[in-house]
Design a protein around this motif. Structure first.
Motif, PDB file in Angstrom:
ATOM      1  N   ALA A  33       0.847  -1.201   0.000  1.00 10.53           N
ATOM      2  CA  ALA A  33       0.000   0.000   0.000  1.00 10.53           C
ATOM      3  C   ALA A  33       0.875   1.240   0.000  1.00 10.53           C
ATOM      4  N   PRO A  34       0.455   2.288  -0.671  1.00  8.66           N
ATOM      5  CA  PRO A  34       1.278   3.515  -0.727  1.00  8.66           C
ATOM      6  C   PRO A  34       1.324   4.212   0.625  1.00  8.66           C
ATOM      7  N   GLY A  35       2.521   4.745   0.965  1.00  7.13           N
ATOM      8  CA  GLY A  35       2.679   5.517   2.190  1.00  7.13           C
ATOM      9  C   GLY A  35       2.889   4.651   3.413  1.00  7.13           C
ATOM     10  N   ASP A  36       3.233   5.305   4.521  1.00  5.16           N
ATOM     11  CA  ASP A  36       3.373   4.613   5.797  1.00  5.16           C
ATOM     12  C   ASP A  36       2.744   5.486   6.874  1.00  5.16           C
ATOM     13  N   THR A  37       2.910   5.075   8.112  1.00  3.21           N
ATOM     14  CA  THR A  37       2.256   5.805   9.199  1.00  3.21           C
ATOM     15  C   THR A  37       2.795   7.228   9.347  1.00  3.21           C
ATOM     16  N   VAL A  38       4.042   7.458   8.982  1.00  2.00           N
ATOM     17  CA  VAL A  38       4.597   8.817   9.050  1.00  2.00           C
ATOM     18  C   VAL A  38       3.913   9.718   8.026  1.00  2.00           C
ATOM     19  N   ASP A  39       3.652   9.207   6.835  1.00  2.00           N
ATOM     20  CA  ASP A  39       2.932   9.987   5.828  1.00  2.00           C
ATOM     21  C   ASP A  39       1.527  10.329   6.308  1.00  2.00           C
ATOM     22  N   VAL A  40       0.877   9.364   6.993  1.00  2.00           N
ATOM     23  CA  VAL A  40      -0.469   9.615   7.517  1.00  2.00           C
ATOM     24  C   VAL A  40      -0.437  10.703   8.579  1.00  2.00           C
ATOM     25  N   ILE A  41       0.544  10.617   9.489  1.00  2.00           N
ATOM     26  CA  ILE A  41       0.669  11.623  10.551  1.00  2.00           C
ATOM     27  C   ILE A  41       0.939  13.007   9.960  1.00  2.00           C
ATOM     28  N   ALA A  42       1.812  13.048   8.965  1.00  2.00           N
ATOM     29  CA  ALA A  42       2.129  14.330   8.327  1.00  2.00           C
ATOM     30  C   ALA A  42       0.905  14.896   7.621  1.00  2.00           C
ATOM     31  N   GLY A  43       0.132  14.035   6.979  1.00  2.00           N
ATOM     32  CA  GLY A  43      -1.069  14.500   6.289  1.00  2.00           C
ATOM     33  C   GLY A  43      -2.120  15.028   7.246  1.00  2.00           C
ATOM     34  N   GLU A  44      -2.277  14.366   8.389  1.00  2.00           N
ATOM     35  CA  GLU A  44      -3.275  14.817   9.360  1.00  2.00           C
ATOM     36  C   GLU A  44      -2.860  16.113  10.048  1.00  2.00           C
ATOM     37  N   SER A  45      -1.556  16.317  10.193  1.00  2.00           N
ATOM     38  CA  SER A  45      -1.082  17.534  10.856  1.00  2.00           C
ATOM     39  C   SER A  45      -0.991  18.722   9.900  1.00  2.00           C
ATOM     40  N   GLY A  46      -1.281  18.478   8.625  1.00  2.00           N
ATOM     41  CA  GLY A  46      -1.254  19.572   7.647  1.00  2.00           C
ATOM     42  C   GLY A  46       0.086  19.782   6.998  1.00  2.00           C
ATOM     43  N   GLY A  47       1.038  18.892   7.270  1.00  2.00           N
ATOM     44  CA  GLY A  47       2.352  19.009   6.662  1.00  2.00           C
ATOM     45  C   GLY A  47       3.461  18.843   7.681  1.00  2.00           C
ATOM     46  N   ALA A  48       4.652  18.501   7.199  1.00  2.00           N
ATOM     47  CA  ALA A  48       5.807  18.312   8.068  1.00  2.00           C
ATOM     48  C   ALA A  48       7.062  18.421   7.217  1.00  2.00           C
ATOM     49  N   THR A  49       8.167  18.804   7.850  1.00  2.00           N
ATOM     50  CA  THR A  49       9.429  18.913   7.139  1.00  2.00           C
ATOM     51  C   THR A  49      10.000  17.528   6.867  1.00  2.00           C
ATOM     52  N   VAL A  50      10.872  17.463   5.886  1.00  2.00           N
ATOM     53  CA  VAL A  50      11.507  16.187   5.547  1.00  2.00           C
ATOM     54  C   VAL A  50      12.336  15.680   6.717  1.00  2.00           C
ATOM     55  N   GLU A  51      13.014  16.597   7.423  1.00  2.00           N
ATOM     56  CA  GLU A  51      13.842  16.185   8.564  1.00  2.00           C
ATOM     57  C   GLU A  51      12.992  15.588   9.676  1.00  2.00           C
ATOM     58  N   TYR A  52      11.850  16.225   9.948  1.00  2.00           N
ATOM     59  CA  TYR A  52      10.969  15.717  11.009  1.00  2.00           C
ATOM     60  C   TYR A  52      10.409  14.340  10.649  1.00  2.00           C
ATOM     61  N   MET A  53      10.047  14.143   9.390  1.00  2.00           N
ATOM     62  CA  MET A  53       9.522  12.846   8.958  1.00  2.00           C
ATOM     63  C   MET A  53      10.600  11.774   9.047  1.00  2.00           C
ATOM     64  N   GLN A  54      11.837  12.133   8.737  1.00  2.00           N
ATOM     65  CA  GLN A  54      12.928  11.181   8.849  1.00  2.00           C
ATOM     66  C   GLN A  54      13.170  10.790  10.300  1.00  2.00           C
ATOM     67  N   GLU A  55      13.057  11.778  11.211  1.00  2.00           N
ATOM     68  CA  GLU A  55      13.216  11.464  12.635  1.00  2.00           C
ATOM     69  C   GLU A  55      12.123  10.510  13.115  1.00  2.00           C
ATOM     70  N   LEU A  56      10.896  10.729  12.642  1.00  2.00           N
ATOM     71  CA  LEU A  56       9.801   9.835  13.025  1.00  2.00           C
ATOM     72  C   LEU A  56      10.044   8.424  12.499  1.00  2.00           C
ATOM     73  N   ARG A  57      10.536   8.283  11.289  1.00  2.00           N
ATOM     74  CA  ARG A  57      10.793   6.960  10.729  1.00  2.00           C
ATOM     75  C   ARG A  57      11.907   6.247  11.505  1.00  2.00           C
ATOM     76  N   GLN A  58      12.912   6.996  11.946  1.00  2.00           N
ATOM     77  CA  GLN A  58      13.949   6.398  12.786  1.00  2.00           C
ATOM     78  C   GLN A  58      13.382   5.979  14.138  1.00  2.00           C
ATOM     79  N   LEU A  59      12.506   6.812  14.685  1.00  2.00           N
ATOM     80  CA  LEU A  59      11.903   6.503  15.978  1.00  2.00           C
ATOM     81  C   LEU A  59      11.035   5.252  15.898  1.00  2.00           C
ATOM     82  N   TYR A  60      10.297   5.081  14.814  1.00  2.00           N
ATOM     83  CA  TYR A  60       9.396   3.939  14.660  1.00  2.00           C
ATOM     84  C   TYR A  60      10.079   2.732  14.024  1.00  2.00           C
ATOM     85  N   GLY A  61      11.345   2.867  13.639  1.00  2.00           N
ATOM     86  CA  GLY A  61      12.046   1.752  13.004  1.00  2.00           C
ATOM     87  C   GLY A  61      11.643   1.515  11.574  1.00  2.00           C
ATOM     88  N   LEU A  62      11.150   2.554  10.904  1.00  2.00           N
ATOM     89  CA  LEU A  62      10.704   2.431   9.519  1.00  2.00           C
ATOM     90  C   LEU A  62      11.763   2.871   8.516  1.00  2.00           C
TER      91      LEU A  62
END
Length: 331
Positions: A37-66
């Motif tokens: 399926a397209p996207g992951d949970t970080v993309d969903v979180i970013a979409g619900e929050s109205g947007g996020a920086t690339v650095e912040y999304m990368q930190e979330l993926r490291q935090l979640y092990g993605l």
């Protein structure tokens, strides 16, 4: 007798050995489908929050092990599973096992209520249809069961909400209980939950009721022509006693098999019904996990469901022995 129980133990042991590889394959297929399926949970979180920086999304993926390859993510899940750790839900930020245990009672209540209603009413109608074969009563029951089998669950649920919740106002629209209601005691709370349960349990049970009607009628007609039934009639037994004690008891074998499979796979139906009625169970939890791309929660629910199916199949095999002693479990 000892040989029979020895064969049963060997059979049980061989079936238990199949649990691990079967569960791993099911979880692997679920993991592949989720990753496809397209996207992951970080993309969903970013979409619900109205947007996020690339650095912040990368930190979330490291935090979640993605941030590691897919095969490493799956291996990490299996390693945690060996230690009986299902991980954390990315979306809810709490242990997955706590989410499942909190939703399990609601799903069990809905599933067992629906299957009990379907079994009792379905078997009773199937017996009546078989006893009056070819009559208008048999035709009416067969037509109604066909309609119930062909009607989608979500449509039944929506129509029940429109008629009994919106127009007649007999039952609540959604939920497990009335929000903000102060209960005077246990029975008032039980009555409130029961009122919320009627429509979703009836909606879910309609499909299985139709199956049990058709299956019971067919099995009853097959057994009614056997020699031991004619012998029972020749002994002077009443027709209803022959029907209930001899015909129905032997006709229950295929019903037990189907019921066991339904109990294990009932979560597939509860996903639809729990979503329509806002029922806080595992089915709706699985739907939310897919929508949020919550990988750990999604895999844990599929693992739990697969283990339930396997356990129910084992119980069905042993119930066969209780209903018909001629059957040997070990074979």
């Amino acid at each position: 007798m000892s040989r029979k129980f020895s064969g049963a133990r060997r059979y049980l042991f061989s079936r238990l050995l199949q649990v691990v590889p079967t569960s791993v394959v099911i979880v692997l297929l679920s993991f592949i489908l989720m990753k496809a399926a397209p996207g992951d949970t970080v993309d969903v979180i970013a979409g619900e929050s109205g947007g996020a920086t690339v650095e912040y999304m990368q930190e979330l993926r490291q935090l979640y092990g993605l941030d590691v390859p897919a095969h490493e993510q799956f291996w990490n899940f299996l390693v945690r599973l060996v230690h009986l750790d299902l991980g954390y839900s990315f979306r809810d930020n709490m242990p997955v096992v706590d989410l499942i245990w909190s939703a399990l009672p609601a799903t069990l209540l809905l599933s067992l209520s629906a299957i009990t209603f379907a079994l009792v009413v379905g078997v009773a109608l199937g017996v009546i249809a078989a006893r009056h074969r070819g009559s208008w009563l048999d035709t009416a029951i067969s037509v109604l069961s066909t309609i119930g089998f062909a009607t989608p669950l979500f449509w039944i649920g929506l129509m029940l909400i429109v008629v009994f919740s919106i127009h007649l106002r007999w039952f609540p629209v959604a939920g497990l209980s009335t929000v903000g209601m102060a209960y005077d005691g246990f029975w008032q709370q039980a009555l409130d939950v029961a009122r919320h349960l009627v429509l979703p349990a009836f909606s879910l049970g309609c499909f299985y009721l139709s199956l049990y009607v058709r299956l019971t009628r067919s099995a009853m007609l097959d057994v009614a022509g056997l020699d031991f039934v004619r012998t029972a009639r020749a002994k002077g037994l009443s027709e209803w006693r022959v029907t209930l004690r001899h015909v129905l008891r032997n006709a229950l074998l295929p019903i037990v098999t189907v019921t066991g499979l339904h109990l294990g796979g009932l979560f597939g139906g509860t996903v639809v019904i729990e979503t329509v009625f806002g029922w806080p169970g595992i089915g709706r939890l699985a739907f939310d996990a897919v929508a949020a791309r919550d990988l750990n929660l999604f895999l844990a629910i599929f693992l739990f469901s697969s283990l339930l199916v396997i356990v129910m199949n084992l119980l069905v095999d042993f119930l066969y022995v209780l209903l018909d002693p001629r059957i040997e479990v070990g074979r």
